[in-house]
Design a protein around this motif. Structure first.
Motif, PDB file in Angstrom:
ATOM      1  N   ILE A 116     110.436  -3.460 -47.438  1.00  0.00           N
ATOM      2  CA  ILE A 116     109.925  -2.036 -46.920  1.00  0.00           C
ATOM      3  C   ILE A 116     110.000  -1.722 -48.142  1.00  0.00           C
ATOM      4  N   PRO A 117     108.531  -0.867 -48.898  1.00  0.00           N
ATOM      5  CA  PRO A 117     108.281  -0.688 -49.672  1.00  0.00           C
ATOM      6  C   PRO A 117     108.454   0.566 -50.365  1.00  0.00           C
ATOM      7  N   ARG A 118     109.264   1.963 -48.998  1.00  0.00           N
ATOM      8  CA  ARG A 118     110.563   2.823 -50.383  1.00  0.00           C
ATOM      9  C   ARG A 118     111.447   3.396 -49.268  1.00  0.00           C
ATOM     10  N   LYS A 119     112.491   4.151 -49.017  1.00  0.00           N
ATOM     11  CA  LYS A 119     113.368   4.480 -48.866  1.00  0.00           C
ATOM     12  C   LYS A 119     112.603   5.235 -47.628  1.00  0.00           C
ATOM     13  N   GLU A 120     112.210   5.797 -48.001  1.00  0.00           N
ATOM     14  CA  GLU A 120     111.700   7.259 -46.862  1.00  0.00           C
ATOM     15  C   GLU A 120     110.732   5.644 -45.573  1.00  0.00           C
ATOM     16  N   VAL A 121     110.445   5.233 -46.058  1.00  0.00           N
ATOM     17  CA  VAL A 121     110.036   4.308 -44.988  1.00  0.00           C
ATOM     18  C   VAL A 121     110.858   3.439 -44.234  1.00  0.00           C
ATOM     19  N   SER A 122     111.803   2.596 -45.173  1.00  0.00           N
ATOM     20  CA  SER A 122     112.645   2.319 -44.426  1.00  0.00           C
ATOM     21  C   SER A 122     113.615   3.350 -43.151  1.00  0.00           C
ATOM     22  N   ASN A 123     113.784   4.825 -44.287  1.00  0.00           N
ATOM     23  CA  ASN A 123     114.363   5.711 -42.405  1.00  0.00           C
ATOM     24  C   ASN A 123     113.900   5.964 -41.450  1.00  0.00           C
ATOM     25  N   GLN A 124     112.503   5.752 -41.367  1.00  0.00           N
ATOM     26  CA  GLN A 124     111.164   5.855 -40.467  1.00  0.00           C
ATOM     27  C   GLN A 124     111.476   4.582 -40.008  1.00  0.00           C
ATOM     28  N   TYR A 125     111.404   3.222 -40.030  1.00  0.00           N
ATOM     29  CA  TYR A 125     111.850   2.284 -39.113  1.00  0.00           C
ATOM     30  C   TYR A 125     113.086   2.480 -38.496  1.00  0.00           C
ATOM     31  N   GLN A 126     114.164   2.526 -38.792  1.00  0.00           N
ATOM     32  CA  GLN A 126     115.068   2.433 -39.029  1.00  0.00           C
ATOM     33  C   GLN A 126     114.922   3.136 -37.517  1.00  0.00           C
ATOM     34  N   SER A 127     114.272   4.321 -36.889  1.00  0.00           N
ATOM     35  CA  SER A 127     114.703   5.790 -36.176  1.00  0.00           C
ATOM     36  C   SER A 127     113.846   4.848 -35.367  1.00  0.00           C
ATOM     37  N   GLY A 128     112.457   4.036 -36.162  1.00  0.00           N
ATOM     38  CA  GLY A 128     111.243   3.304 -35.416  1.00  0.00           C
ATOM     39  C   GLY A 128     111.708   1.787 -34.286  1.00  0.00           C
ATOM     40  N   TRP A 129     112.542   1.368 -35.036  1.00  0.00           N
ATOM     41  CA  TRP A 129     112.621   0.015 -34.322  1.00  0.00           C
ATOM     42  C   TRP A 129     113.920  -0.116 -33.111  1.00  0.00           C
ATOM     43  N   GLY A 130     114.755   1.842 -33.974  1.00  0.00           N
ATOM     44  CA  GLY A 130     115.660   1.297 -33.075  1.00  0.00           C
ATOM     45  C   GLY A 130     115.356   1.789 -31.528  1.00  0.00           C
ATOM     46  N   GLN A 131     114.089   3.028 -31.620  1.00  0.00           N
ATOM     47  CA  GLN A 131     113.311   2.843 -30.280  1.00  0.00           C
ATOM     48  C   GLN A 131     113.080   2.138 -29.440  1.00  0.00           C
ATOM     49  N   ILE A 132     112.504   1.501 -30.582  1.00  0.00           N
ATOM     50  CA  ILE A 132     111.757   0.638 -29.400  1.00  0.00           C
ATOM     51  C   ILE A 132     112.931  -0.501 -28.613  1.00  0.00           C
ATOM     52  N   ILE A 133     114.329  -0.832 -29.861  1.00  0.00           N
ATOM     53  CA  ILE A 133     115.154  -2.003 -28.497  1.00  0.00           C
ATOM     54  C   ILE A 133     115.254  -1.287 -27.353  1.00  0.00           C
ATOM     55  N   SER A 134     115.299   0.114 -27.722  1.00  0.00           N
ATOM     56  CA  SER A 134     115.786   1.451 -26.483  1.00  0.00           C
ATOM     57  C   SER A 134     114.998   1.331 -25.349  1.00  0.00           C
ATOM     58  N   ARG A 135     113.265   0.884 -25.763  1.00  0.00           N
ATOM     59  CA  ARG A 135     112.726   1.004 -24.455  1.00  0.00           C
ATOM     60  C   ARG A 135     112.821  -0.012 -24.002  1.00  0.00           C
ATOM     61  N   LEU A 136     112.631  -1.566 -24.366  1.00  0.00           N
ATOM     62  CA  LEU A 136     113.054  -2.707 -24.440  1.00  0.00           C
ATOM     63  C   LEU A 136     113.930  -3.030 -23.626  1.00  0.00           C
ATOM     64  N   GLU A 137     115.240  -2.149 -23.562  1.00  0.00           N
ATOM     65  CA  GLU A 137     116.639  -2.102 -22.329  1.00  0.00           C
ATOM     66  C   GLU A 137     115.943  -1.418 -21.371  1.00  0.00           C
ATOM     67  N   GLN A 138     115.557  -0.733 -21.825  1.00  0.00           N
ATOM     68  CA  GLN A 138     115.333   0.080 -19.818  1.00  0.00           C
ATOM     69  C   GLN A 138     114.063  -0.476 -19.978  1.00  0.00           C
ATOM     70  N   TYR A 139     113.048  -0.991 -19.853  1.00  0.00           N
ATOM     71  CA  TYR A 139     111.907  -1.750 -19.527  1.00  0.00           C
ATOM     72  C   TYR A 139     112.891  -3.335 -18.642  1.00  0.00           C
ATOM     73  N   LEU A 140     113.961  -3.837 -19.258  1.00  0.00           N
ATOM     74  CA  LEU A 140     114.385  -4.958 -18.377  1.00  0.00           C
ATOM     75  C   LEU A 140     115.444  -4.377 -17.722  1.00  0.00           C
ATOM     76  N   GLY A 141     115.922  -3.162 -17.657  1.00  0.00           N
ATOM     77  CA  GLY A 141     117.268  -2.623 -16.854  1.00  0.00           C
ATOM     78  C   GLY A 141     115.912  -2.604 -15.579  1.00  0.00           C
ATOM     79  N   GLU A 142     114.523  -1.643 -15.876  1.00  0.00           N
ATOM     80  CA  GLU A 142     113.495  -1.478 -14.166  1.00  0.00           C
ATOM     81  C   GLU A 142     113.192  -2.682 -14.148  1.00  0.00           C
ATOM     82  N   ARG A 143     112.924  -3.722 -14.483  1.00  0.00           N
ATOM     83  CA  ARG A 143     112.424  -4.707 -13.163  1.00  0.00           C
ATOM     84  C   ARG A 143     113.373  -5.127 -12.692  1.00  0.00           C
TER      85      ARG A 143
END
Length: 175
Positions: free
Chosen positions: A148-175
């Protein structure tokens, strides 16, 4: 970077936009090992094969690849080494496009793909997703986003990927 263009897999780090954002789920470890790498580990009630299948199913991915204020995702992929990946995330005021190519396709244990977006300055970064068996019905997902090119972008991706994995887990739980 202004607020309107900050929605990279979840927007500005630390800003919660959905009910599950800002709270770490049990079993989640988020870490930035350096300024250019994000590692997220989460135990999920699913088999390795189920998780691998979700990461290679464009229809399902449209449901959970929506961090922050993203309301929809269009996903096109050719899941094989050398196959292309295109994810277009749409929010209320922006459209964010991500492109890449699969570099590892090893069912059910590992996927890797390049990740190119405006947030990466259109340079290729690498996302690796590993699926480790914990029990017959539970697996650990380990996502590493490197180069990842810059620290502030790393922070944004950390937040985003964490949210995506939470959504995946929620999606799996609803199936």
């Amino acid at each position: 970077m202004d607020d309107e263009n900050a929605c990279l897999l979840g927007g500005k780090a630390g800003r919660s936009r959905t009910s599950y954002c800002g709270k770490e789920e049990k079993g989640t470890v988020l870490a930035t090992d350096s300024d250019n790498k994000v590692v997220i580990r989460r135990q999920i009630r699913a088999t390795r094969q189920e998780l691998f299948d979700e990461w290679t199913d464009p229809e399902g991915m449209r449901e959970w690849m929506c961090p922050g204020n993203i309301v929809s995702a269009e996903v096109q992929m050719d899941p094989c080494v050398g196959g292309r990946l295109v994810i277009v995330m749409r929010g209320p005021t922006e459209v964010v496009e991500h492109r890449g190519e699969f570099t590892v396709f090893d069912p059910p244990s590992k996927l890797a793909f390049t990740w190119i977006a405006k947030s990466t300055d259109l340079h290729s970064t690498l996302v690796t997703v590993e699926f480790l068996q914990v029990s017959p019905t539970e697996s650990e997902l380990v996502l590493t986003h490197s180069e990842i090119p810059r620290k502030e972008v790393s922070n944004q991706y950390q937040s985003g990927w964490g949210q995506i994995i939470s959504r995946l887990e929620q999606y799996l739980g609803e199936r």
